[in-house]
Design a protein around this motif. Sequence first.
Motif, PDB file in Angstrom:
ATOM      1  N   UNK A 104       7.531   8.628  -5.806  1.00 23.67           N
ATOM      2  CA  UNK A 104       6.540   9.642  -5.448  1.00 23.67           C
ATOM      3  C   UNK A 104       5.588   9.955  -6.588  1.00 23.67           C
ATOM      4  N   UNK A 105       4.387  10.335  -6.203  1.00 22.03           N
ATOM      5  CA  UNK A 105       3.391  10.754  -7.185  1.00 22.03           C
ATOM      6  C   UNK A 105       2.419  11.693  -6.487  1.00 22.03           C
ATOM      7  N   UNK A 106       2.126  12.794  -7.118  1.00 24.70           N
ATOM      8  CA  UNK A 106       1.058  13.662  -6.641  1.00 24.70           C
ATOM      9  C   UNK A 106       0.086  13.873  -7.780  1.00 24.70           C
ATOM     10  N   UNK A 113       3.466  -1.737  -2.190  1.00 25.11           N
ATOM     11  CA  UNK A 113       2.425  -1.113  -1.376  1.00 25.11           C
ATOM     12  C   UNK A 113       2.390   0.372  -1.691  1.00 25.11           C
ATOM     13  N   UNK A 114       1.280   0.984  -1.355  1.00 26.47           N
ATOM     14  CA  UNK A 114       1.153   2.413  -1.602  1.00 26.47           C
ATOM     15  C   UNK A 114       0.922   3.143  -0.294  1.00 26.47           C
ATOM     16  N   UNK A 149       2.227   7.479  -3.233  1.00 24.38           N
ATOM     17  CA  UNK A 149       3.575   6.959  -3.464  1.00 24.38           C
ATOM     18  C   UNK A 149       3.584   5.436  -3.489  1.00 24.38           C
ATOM     19  N   UNK A 150       4.533   4.894  -4.193  1.00 25.70           N
ATOM     20  CA  UNK A 150       4.687   3.435  -4.338  1.00 25.70           C
ATOM     21  C   UNK A 150       5.939   2.995  -3.607  1.00 25.70           C
ATOM     22  N   UNK A 151       5.779   2.026  -2.731  1.00 22.41           N
ATOM     23  CA  UNK A 151       6.931   1.459  -2.035  1.00 22.41           C
ATOM     24  C   UNK A 151       7.189   0.056  -2.557  1.00 22.41           C
TER      25      UNK A 151
END
Lengths: 114, 114
Positions: B22-24, B65-66, B76-78
């Motif tokens: 996760x990233x915000x 993927x994002x 977020x990065x998957x």
Amino acid sequence: EPEVTQTPSHQVTQMGQEVILRCVPISNHLYFYWYRQILGQKVEFLVSFYNNEISEKSEIFDDQFSVERPDGSNFTLKIRSTKLEDSAMYFCASSEVAVATEQYFGPGTRLTVT
Amino acid sequence: AQTVTQSQPEMSVQEAETVTLSCTYDTSENNYYLFWYKQPPSRQMILVIRQEAYKQQNATENRFSVNFQKAAKSFSLKISDSQLGDTAMYFCASYLSGNTPLVFGKGTRLSVIA
């Protein structure tokens, strides 16, 4: 593929000594950067450089720090009188102006101040 | 001022499974760029994937993927089919253009378990 290179990979110095960290950016890049990463912490911006002058600098980049592009290929970061808290990984990065979407990082120099 | 927040200091995933980091972020600008960088134990930062904020389509790069939610300011990065070589520190970062400083999150340490 072109890459950013940095020397040395590891530098050990005594408190109060001057150090110079060297970087060779990608040859057609015109913007250069130094970032710092104290062990276990996030990467922090120090300074950006364009057209032989500083474009932007952070609060970390005080009078003890200076940058220079002494010739057409090298980009250096000098710390005049090192402190224990300067111990960190220092990353150089460069980017093109025309394609302003990516900064390429070098492998870093680990600076240890004793 | 831009800020980037990564709320997961550490994560682990079984080999071949999928994991999402996760990233915000926060910015007042409308145009900006978002990145995920990977920093393996060798410590050189490598760009994994990037997203231009003006593009609605989520970026993909092979197994990476994002999920870019501009209104929620989430990025977020998957990682699909996780591999042992994916073990690394992952940093989310943003900047306004290629000649402005990258702003990094604190990173997420990902361990892929065999």
